[in-house]
Design a protein around this motif. Structure first.
Motif, PDB file in Angstrom:
ATOM      1  N   LYS A   5       0.811  -1.223   0.000  1.00  0.00           N
ATOM      2  CA  LYS A   5       0.000   0.000   0.000  1.00  0.00           C
ATOM      3  C   LYS A   5       0.845   1.275   0.000  1.00  0.00           C
ATOM      4  O   LYS A   5       0.359   2.345   0.339  1.00  0.00           O
ATOM      5  CB  LYS A   5      -0.979   0.015   1.175  1.00  0.00           C
ATOM      6  N   MET A   6       2.119   1.182  -0.392  1.00  0.00           N
ATOM      7  CA  MET A   6       2.933   2.373  -0.596  1.00  0.00           C
ATOM      8  C   MET A   6       2.648   2.917  -1.992  1.00  0.00           C
ATOM      9  O   MET A   6       2.492   2.159  -2.952  1.00  0.00           O
ATOM     10  CB  MET A   6       4.415   2.040  -0.447  1.00  0.00           C
ATOM     11  N   ILE A   7       2.557   4.233  -2.128  1.00  0.00           N
ATOM     12  CA  ILE A   7       2.234   4.858  -3.407  1.00  0.00           C
ATOM     13  C   ILE A   7       3.486   5.507  -3.983  1.00  0.00           C
ATOM     14  O   ILE A   7       4.142   6.314  -3.327  1.00  0.00           O
ATOM     15  CB  ILE A   7       1.126   5.912  -3.235  1.00  0.00           C
ATOM     16  N   LYS A   8       3.805   5.180  -5.234  1.00  0.00           N
ATOM     17  CA  LYS A   8       4.927   5.802  -5.939  1.00  0.00           C
ATOM     18  C   LYS A   8       4.492   7.178  -6.440  1.00  0.00           C
ATOM     19  O   LYS A   8       3.474   7.304  -7.110  1.00  0.00           O
ATOM     20  CB  LYS A   8       5.372   4.934  -7.116  1.00  0.00           C
ATOM     21  N   VAL A   9       5.293   8.195  -6.126  1.00  0.00           N
ATOM     22  CA  VAL A   9       4.871   9.557  -6.410  1.00  0.00           C
ATOM     23  C   VAL A   9       6.030  10.355  -7.005  1.00  0.00           C
ATOM     24  O   VAL A   9       7.194  10.130  -6.652  1.00  0.00           O
ATOM     25  CB  VAL A   9       4.339  10.242  -5.127  1.00  0.00           C
ATOM     26  N   LYS A  28       9.320  11.473   5.456  1.00  0.00           N
ATOM     27  CA  LYS A  28       8.905  11.199   6.837  1.00  0.00           C
ATOM     28  C   LYS A  28       7.746  10.205   6.896  1.00  0.00           C
ATOM     29  O   LYS A  28       7.317   9.811   7.974  1.00  0.00           O
ATOM     30  CB  LYS A  28       8.502  12.502   7.526  1.00  0.00           C
ATOM     31  N   LEU A  29       7.252   9.816   5.709  1.00  0.00           N
ATOM     32  CA  LEU A  29       6.130   8.879   5.624  1.00  0.00           C
ATOM     33  C   LEU A  29       6.501   7.699   4.724  1.00  0.00           C
ATOM     34  O   LEU A  29       5.835   7.425   3.720  1.00  0.00           O
ATOM     35  CB  LEU A  29       4.889   9.593   5.076  1.00  0.00           C
ATOM     36  N   PRO A  30       7.585   6.981   5.054  1.00  0.00           N
ATOM     37  CA  PRO A  30       8.071   5.924   4.155  1.00  0.00           C
ATOM     38  C   PRO A  30       7.104   4.764   3.980  1.00  0.00           C
ATOM     39  O   PRO A  30       7.160   4.054   2.977  1.00  0.00           O
ATOM     40  CB  PRO A  30       9.362   5.463   4.836  1.00  0.00           C
ATOM     41  N   GLU A  31       6.201   4.580   4.967  1.00  0.00           N
ATOM     42  CA  GLU A  31       5.229   3.486   4.849  1.00  0.00           C
ATOM     43  C   GLU A  31       4.064   3.869   3.943  1.00  0.00           C
ATOM     44  O   GLU A  31       3.248   3.016   3.580  1.00  0.00           O
ATOM     45  CB  GLU A  31       4.709   3.072   6.230  1.00  0.00           C
ATOM     46  N   TYR A  32       3.989   5.149   3.567  1.00  0.00           N
ATOM     47  CA  TYR A  32       2.887   5.617   2.736  1.00  0.00           C
ATOM     48  C   TYR A  32       3.309   5.982   1.312  1.00  0.00           C
ATOM     49  O   TYR A  32       2.579   5.718   0.359  1.00  0.00           O
ATOM     50  CB  TYR A  32       2.230   6.851   3.377  1.00  0.00           C
ATOM     51  N   PHE A  33       4.477   6.613   1.179  1.00  0.00           N
ATOM     52  CA  PHE A  33       4.876   7.129  -0.134  1.00  0.00           C
ATOM     53  C   PHE A  33       6.318   6.750  -0.469  1.00  0.00           C
ATOM     54  O   PHE A  33       7.181   6.677   0.406  1.00  0.00           O
ATOM     55  CB  PHE A  33       4.753   8.661  -0.170  1.00  0.00           C
ATOM     56  N   ASP A  34       6.560   6.533  -1.756  1.00  0.00           N
ATOM     57  CA  ASP A  34       7.899   6.314  -2.300  1.00  0.00           C
ATOM     58  C   ASP A  34       8.116   7.382  -3.363  1.00  0.00           C
ATOM     59  O   ASP A  34       7.560   7.308  -4.466  1.00  0.00           O
ATOM     60  CB  ASP A  34       8.001   4.915  -2.914  1.00  0.00           C
ATOM     61  N   CYS A  35       8.894   8.424  -3.033  1.00  0.00           N
ATOM     62  CA  CYS A  35       9.152   9.503  -3.985  1.00  0.00           C
ATOM     63  C   CYS A  35      10.187   9.027  -4.992  1.00  0.00           C
ATOM     64  O   CYS A  35      11.352   8.794  -4.644  1.00  0.00           O
ATOM     65  CB  CYS A  35       9.643  10.742  -3.254  1.00  0.00           C
ATOM     66  N   CYS A  36       9.775   8.890  -6.244  1.00  0.00           N
ATOM     67  CA  CYS A  36      10.650   8.297  -7.259  1.00  0.00           C
ATOM     68  C   CYS A  36      11.115   9.309  -8.306  1.00  0.00           C
ATOM     69  O   CYS A  36      11.545   8.924  -9.395  1.00  0.00           O
ATOM     70  CB  CYS A  36       9.966   7.107  -7.926  1.00  0.00           C
ATOM     71  N   PRO A  54       5.141   6.321 -12.095  1.00  0.00           N
ATOM     72  CA  PRO A  54       4.505   6.665 -10.811  1.00  0.00           C
ATOM     73  C   PRO A  54       3.018   6.310 -10.795  1.00  0.00           C
ATOM     74  O   PRO A  54       2.398   6.128 -11.846  1.00  0.00           O
ATOM     75  CB  PRO A  54       4.697   8.182 -10.738  1.00  0.00           C
ATOM     76  N   GLU A  55       2.470   6.241  -9.595  1.00  0.00           N
ATOM     77  CA  GLU A  55       1.033   6.049  -9.415  1.00  0.00           C
ATOM     78  C   GLU A  55       0.338   7.365  -9.074  1.00  0.00           C
ATOM     79  O   GLU A  55      -0.880   7.474  -9.186  1.00  0.00           O
ATOM     80  CB  GLU A  55       0.787   5.043  -8.287  1.00  0.00           C
ATOM     81  N   LEU A  56       1.146   8.349  -8.636  1.00  0.00           N
ATOM     82  CA  LEU A  56       0.595   9.625  -8.193  1.00  0.00           C
ATOM     83  C   LEU A  56       1.536  10.755  -8.616  1.00  0.00           C
ATOM     84  O   LEU A  56       2.761  10.608  -8.536  1.00  0.00           O
ATOM     85  CB  LEU A  56       0.433   9.630  -6.668  1.00  0.00           C
ATOM     86  N   ILE A  57       0.941  11.865  -9.058  1.00  0.00           N
ATOM     87  CA  ILE A  57       1.713  13.063  -9.403  1.00  0.00           C
ATOM     88  C   ILE A  57       1.217  14.215  -8.538  1.00  0.00           C
ATOM     89  O   ILE A  57       0.021  14.520  -8.511  1.00  0.00           O
ATOM     90  CB  ILE A  57       1.544  13.439 -10.887  1.00  0.00           C
ATOM     91  N   LEU A  58       2.135  14.858  -7.803  1.00  0.00           N
ATOM     92  CA  LEU A  58       1.829  16.079  -7.065  1.00  0.00           C
ATOM     93  C   LEU A  58       2.424  17.224  -7.870  1.00  0.00           C
ATOM     94  O   LEU A  58       3.651  17.354  -7.976  1.00  0.00           O
ATOM     95  CB  LEU A  58       2.440  16.054  -5.660  1.00  0.00           C
ATOM     96  N   THR A  59       1.585  18.061  -8.456  1.00  0.00           N
ATOM     97  CA  THR A  59       2.080  19.084  -9.368  1.00  0.00           C
ATOM     98  C   THR A  59       1.598  20.483  -9.030  1.00  0.00           C
ATOM     99  O   THR A  59       0.444  20.682  -8.628  1.00  0.00           O
ATOM    100  CB  THR A  59       1.694  18.759 -10.825  1.00  0.00           C
ATOM    101  N   ASP A  60       2.502  21.440  -9.200  1.00  0.00           N
ATOM    102  CA  ASP A  60       2.149  22.851  -9.108  1.00  0.00           C
ATOM    103  C   ASP A  60       1.219  23.189 -10.273  1.00  0.00           C
ATOM    104  O   ASP A  60       1.180  22.477 -11.286  1.00  0.00           O
ATOM    105  CB  ASP A  60       3.425  23.696  -9.170  1.00  0.00           C
TER     106      ASP A  60
END
Length: 511
Positions: A5-9, A28-36, A54-60
């Motif tokens: 249940k870790m999300i690649k972002v 700080k949230l390694p069990e939740y997200f993997d910043c790739c 990735p499975e998720l994109i955080l974008t400006d």
């Protein structure tokens, strides 16, 4: 989605310090997200997506050489399975609306981004992806579409056509109908949807669209009924509704069958009204409730009565008049209890305003630390009721012990709160000694005159934030301050949140 249940972002922003800050939160949230990976703009992000998967994109949202909205459009056109969250410094509804219409799963202000918010986002994405209904409704259950139909203004045919097109809702411009199904808590939503899909074998029901709404949880169906004969259209519709009810055995509200896509909003609102009648009826039987004009008129009358009662109580509070207040408050709470589940935003606004205004009149000093620990929409109704009843008793007691002098001050301040300079001004108008008014006001009100005036101005400002489109500077001026920043500072001290957060939270955005 991986089994742990870790999300690649990946992070997309044209400012390196912002990217570094977001990455530090994710680490700080390694069990939740993997910043790739990270990118400076949308064009770099598209290349990174091919490599990092990735499975998720955080974008400006604002970037040169392909901004966040252009990136969102490109990602959704190429791979609809990647979730996109828009990050912005702009609390602008037009940006948010465009983002959701183009397929973003969230629109977040950078100022609100923290570890807790990221964990909430993670849990939301996992819940949506780990259930079959989340996948099936991903494209059609764009709740903004249904909220516009339910809660927005009355739309013209052209506006409805544009809305249907923008949200890619499949409907013919023919006979339309709507069914709204109440889904109680703890009910397996996926199982309900499977049964609805099974009932689709029924002939001449076409273009079924499903939307999942909350507060209360409802599954909304809109579809076309195909037949040239009006008599057979009714027969087909009634048969289908009966088949559907036998399959799901849950309370249902249904509309009339209406001709033309221009009547889509009318159909949805009719099914909503019918379901409201069903789930708020005294009877315990589960049945189909057809839209009934008389029941709709009765509900409208009840709401008008509730609004009138609410307005009258606010006037009494402003005058510090406690006569008959307890009985009126009890009557109002009975009405609010029946209405809150179905119209939570408007009802909670009324409840919160009454509570804050009673606290102001009983000398409850504003404490932002305490205030920020709860939000009225997060409390169950029994707790809200207890809070208002307790505040009502304090208000009645305070009103009984209020001298004519203090009532005169309260009345004058309510009428002139934006222009009052000092207590001396009021004393001269009411023919009292200034020092006497200061002392008796503090003694009876339990709060100093200056603090009372500040809280009253903030209360009016809070109302303007919700009811108008004025900016902070304009509202500050309207309530008696020359500086928008000073208004914002005092507002946060009293309410525990910024004026823009207050506006966003109290606007009508839920179903």
């Amino acid at each position: 989605m991986r089994g742990d249940k870790m999300i690649k972002v990946i992070i997309v922003d044209d400012e390196a310090p912002i990217r570094a800050w977001i990455i530090s939160l994710l680490k700080k949230l390694p069990e939740y997200f993997d910043c790739c990976g990270e990118a400076r703009n949308g064009r770099e992000a598209l290349k990174l997506i091919e490599k990092a998967k990735p499975e998720l994109i955080l974008t400006d949202i604002r970037m040169v050489d392909m901004d966040g909205l252009q990136l969102l459009e490109a990602v959704k056109a190429d791979d609809g399975q990647i979730d996109v969250v828009i990050l912005s410094n702009y609390d602008d509804f037009s940006y948010a609306r465009t983002s959701f219409m183009n397929g973003a799963v969230e629109y977040l202000l950078k100022s609100e981004l923290n570890m807790e918010r990221l964990v909430q986002l993670h849990n939301k994405l996992i819940a949506a992806r780990n259930t079959a209904y989340g996948n099936r409704l991903r494209q059609t259950a764009k709740n903004d579409f249904m909220y516009v139909l339910l809660k927005g203004k009355e739309l013209s045919r052209e506006e409805i056509l544009e809305l249907v097109k923008n949200y890619d809702v499949k409907l013919m411009d023919g006979v339309v109908a709507s069914v709204m199904i109440f889904i109680p808590e703890q009910t397996d939503v996926d199982r309900v949807i499977s049964k609805v899909e099974t009932a689709l074998i029924y002939e001449r029901i076409e273009n079924l669209n499903m939307f999942l709404l909350v507060h209360p949880q409802r599954l909304v169906l809109i579809f076309n009924v195909l037949h040239n004969s009006f008599m057979f259209q009714n027969y087909i519709y009634n048969e289908y509704v009966q088949l559907l009810f036998q399959a799901i055995e849950l309370p249902m509200g249904i509309s009339e069958i209406l001709y033309g896509i221009a009547n889509l909003q009318k159909a949805v609102r009719q099914s909503n009204s019918a379901l409201y009648t069903q789930i708020n009826s005294d009877g315990k039987s589960i049945s189909i409730c057809k839209y009934d004009l008389s029941s709709s008129t009765e509900n409208q009358w009840k709401y008008q009565k509730m609004e009138k009662l609410y307005g009258g109580m606010r006037e009494q509070i402003a005058r510090r008049d406690g006569e008959g207040f307890a009985q009126k408050l009890e009557q109002f709470l009975v009405m609010a209890g029946g209405r809150r589940d179905f119209y939570p935003v408007q009802t909670d606004r009324m409840l919160e305003r009454l509570l804050l205004e009673m606290e102001l009149q009983t000398g409850e000093e504003a404490d932002s630390t305490e205030k920020s620990n709860w939000k009225i929409e997060e409390l169950d109704f029994q707790k809200v009721r207890e809070m208002l009843e307790a505040a009502g008793k304090r208000f009645e007691l305070a009103a009984q012990n209020t001298s004519p002098a203090v009532k005169g001050v309260i009345g004058y301040v309510e009428a002139h709160y934006a222009t009052i300079v000092s207590m001396q001004e009021i004393a001269e108008k009411l023919n009292y000694n200034t020092d006497y008014l200061y002392r008796v006001f503090k003694m009876e009100m339990g709060v100093s005159f200056v603090n009372y005036l500040t809280q009253l101005r903030m209360a009016h400002g809070a109302e303007m934030l919700v009811d108008t489109e004025w900016d902070i500077a304009m509202i500050a001026e309207k309530v008696g301050y020359g500086s928008g920043s000073y208004f914002s500072q005092k507002f946060r001290e009293i309410y525990g949140e910024t004026p823009m957060n207050w506006r966003k939270r109290h606007r009508n955005i839920s179903g």
